[in-house]
Motif scaffolding. Structure first.
Motif, PDB file in Angstrom:
ATOM      1  N   GLU A  69       0.948  -1.172   0.019  1.00 46.70           N
ATOM      2  CA  GLU A  69       0.206   0.065  -0.017  1.00 46.70           C
ATOM      3  C   GLU A  69       0.904   1.167  -0.125  1.00 46.70           C
ATOM      4  O   GLU A  69       0.630   2.195  -0.815  1.00 46.70           O
ATOM      5  N   MET A  70       2.082   1.112   0.831  1.00 46.33           N
ATOM      6  CA  MET A  70       2.870   2.403   0.755  1.00 46.33           C
ATOM      7  C   MET A  70       3.594   2.599  -0.640  1.00 46.33           C
ATOM      8  O   MET A  70       3.809   3.458  -1.046  1.00 46.33           O
ATOM      9  N   ASP A  71       4.001   1.290  -1.073  1.00 47.52           N
ATOM     10  CA  ASP A  71       4.806   1.381  -2.245  1.00 47.52           C
ATOM     11  C   ASP A  71       3.749   1.957  -3.388  1.00 47.52           C
ATOM     12  O   ASP A  71       4.353   2.599  -4.284  1.00 47.52           O
ATOM     13  N   ASP A  72       2.619   1.658  -3.341  1.00 45.81           N
ATOM     14  CA  ASP A  72       1.722   2.063  -4.553  1.00 45.81           C
ATOM     15  C   ASP A  72       1.667   3.619  -4.339  1.00 45.81           C
ATOM     16  O   ASP A  72       1.473   4.403  -5.245  1.00 45.81           O
ATOM     17  N   ALA A  73       1.468   4.098  -3.110  1.00 46.41           N
ATOM     18  CA  ALA A  73       1.219   5.619  -2.886  1.00 46.41           C
ATOM     19  C   ALA A  73       2.432   6.175  -3.066  1.00 46.41           C
ATOM     20  O   ALA A  73       2.368   7.298  -3.729  1.00 46.41           O
ATOM     21  N   ILE A  74       3.625   5.729  -2.993  1.00 43.37           N
ATOM     22  CA  ILE A  74       4.764   6.234  -3.446  1.00 43.37           C
ATOM     23  C   ILE A  74       5.241   6.379  -5.018  1.00 43.37           C
ATOM     24  O   ILE A  74       5.486   7.341  -5.496  1.00 43.37           O
ATOM     25  N   ASP A  75       4.735   5.297  -5.374  1.00 47.63           N
ATOM     26  CA  ASP A  75       4.692   5.171  -6.897  1.00 47.63           C
ATOM     27  C   ASP A  75       3.781   5.912  -7.730  1.00 47.63           C
ATOM     28  O   ASP A  75       4.107   6.741  -8.920  1.00 47.63           O
ATOM     29  N   LYS A  76       2.587   6.341  -7.138  1.00 49.75           N
ATOM     30  CA  LYS A  76       1.535   7.026  -7.734  1.00 49.75           C
ATOM     31  C   LYS A  76       2.108   8.672  -7.689  1.00 49.75           C
ATOM     32  O   LYS A  76       2.233   9.246  -8.761  1.00 49.75           O
ATOM     33  N   ILE A  77       2.948   9.001  -6.664  1.00 51.34           N
ATOM     34  CA  ILE A  77       3.612  10.515  -6.598  1.00 51.34           C
ATOM     35  C   ILE A  77       4.634  10.422  -7.562  1.00 51.34           C
ATOM     36  O   ILE A  77       4.627  11.444  -8.217  1.00 51.34           O
ATOM     37  N   ALA A  78       5.568   9.434  -7.555  1.00 53.46           N
ATOM     38  CA  ALA A  78       6.655   9.474  -8.627  1.00 53.46           C
ATOM     39  C   ALA A  78       6.136   9.409 -10.238  1.00 53.46           C
ATOM     40  O   ALA A  78       6.408  10.325 -10.975  1.00 53.46           O
ATOM     41  N   THR A  79       4.770   8.842 -10.359  1.00 49.51           N
ATOM     42  CA  THR A  79       4.436   8.775 -11.798  1.00 49.51           C
ATOM     43  C   THR A  79       3.685  10.184 -11.901  1.00 49.51           C
ATOM     44  O   THR A  79       4.062  10.686 -13.128  1.00 49.51           O
ATOM     45  N   GLU A  80       3.023  10.631 -11.127  1.00 46.45           N
ATOM     46  CA  GLU A  80       2.321  11.934 -11.238  1.00 46.45           C
ATOM     47  C   GLU A  80       3.558  13.041 -11.365  1.00 46.45           C
ATOM     48  O   GLU A  80       3.218  14.014 -12.332  1.00 46.45           O
ATOM     49  N   THR A  81       4.507  12.987 -10.575  1.00 44.54           N
ATOM     50  CA  THR A  81       5.491  14.071 -10.639  1.00 44.54           C
ATOM     51  C   THR A  81       6.383  13.891 -12.217  1.00 44.54           C
ATOM     52  O   THR A  81       6.603  14.905 -12.784  1.00 44.54           O
ATOM     53  N   ARG A  82       6.615  12.468 -12.672  1.00 44.81           N
ATOM     54  CA  ARG A  82       7.390  12.444 -14.003  1.00 44.81           C
ATOM     55  C   ARG A  82       6.393  12.984 -15.051  1.00 44.81           C
ATOM     56  O   ARG A  82       6.981  13.591 -15.997  1.00 44.81           O
ATOM     57  N   ASP A  83       5.109  12.609 -14.954  1.00 43.11           N
ATOM     58  CA  ASP A  83       4.121  13.000 -15.909  1.00 43.11           C
ATOM     59  C   ASP A  83       4.241  14.493 -16.141  1.00 43.11           C
ATOM     60  O   ASP A  83       4.160  15.060 -17.276  1.00 43.11           O
ATOM     61  N   LEU A  84       4.012  15.504 -15.075  1.00 44.84           N
ATOM     62  CA  LEU A  84       3.913  16.600 -14.877  1.00 44.84           C
ATOM     63  C   LEU A  84       5.312  17.171 -15.731  1.00 44.84           C
ATOM     64  O   LEU A  84       5.182  18.042 -16.359  1.00 44.84           O
ATOM     65  N   GLU A  85       6.323  16.763 -15.019  1.00 45.42           N
ATOM     66  CA  GLU A  85       7.778  16.993 -15.638  1.00 45.42           C
ATOM     67  C   GLU A  85       7.745  16.992 -17.158  1.00 45.42           C
ATOM     68  O   GLU A  85       8.316  17.828 -17.757  1.00 45.42           O
TER      69      GLU A  85
END
Length: 163
Positions: A69-85
């Motif tokens: 669950e934690m790993d998924d939450a962190i992956d979500k942030i990483a994906t959103e940040t990469r997409d925005l970038e």
């Protein structure tokens, strides 16, 4: 725990391009291949961490759903940040305000990941012994090194085949 899940996911995607048998050379991995590979890596990581931390079956049963669950939450942030970038960087008419906001998001990513980890730390300490909690980071780093070594060996083997 901080960057390890995001890095692990990125490495898993990179490695999947070289290790999936259904992969057509020169084409990007299919989403179902990526998910299958990610699930395989996650299962292997579970086994590795359980062994490194000497977890009981009960601890494993309780810990890994919370950890994932934690790993998924962190992956979500990483994906959103990469997409925005990526979106902002490729936008020819991006304003300075948009560029600065995207840069701030990139630089804030680790802080957000750290906040998530601290939230989960309290849940982890109800499952793991203090020594296991302390060993968790080292075990994650060891797993990442092992995964990177495997990826490097697979890449080198591909080079030899091409030559």
């Amino acid at each position: 725990m901080k960057i390890i899940p995001a890095a692990l996911f990125s490495l898993a995607i990179l490695a999947s391009a070289t290790t999936l048998p259904a992969q057509t050379p020169g084409k990007a991995p299919r989403p179902d291949d990526r998910e299958r590979f990610r699930a395989e890596v996650r299962n292997y990581k579970h086994e590795f961490l359980a062994r490194e931390l000497d977890m009981s079956k009960e601890q494993q049963r309780e810990f890994f759903p919370v950890y994932d669950e934690m790993d998924d939450a962190i992956d979500k942030i990483a994906t959103e940040t990469r997409d925005l970038e990526t979106r902002t960087a490729s936008k020819a008419d991006a304003t300075e305000v948009e560029l600065e906001a995207a840069a701030r998001a990139v630089y804030s990513q680790k802080k957000e990941e750290g906040e998530i980890e601290l939230q989960y730390f309290d849940r982890f300490k109800q499952i793991l012994q203090p020594k296991q909690l302390l060993q968790l980071r080292a075990a994650e780093r060891k797993f990442t090194r092992k995964l990177m070594r495997h990826h490097r060996q697979a890449r080198d083997a591909r080079k030899v085949k091409r030559d």
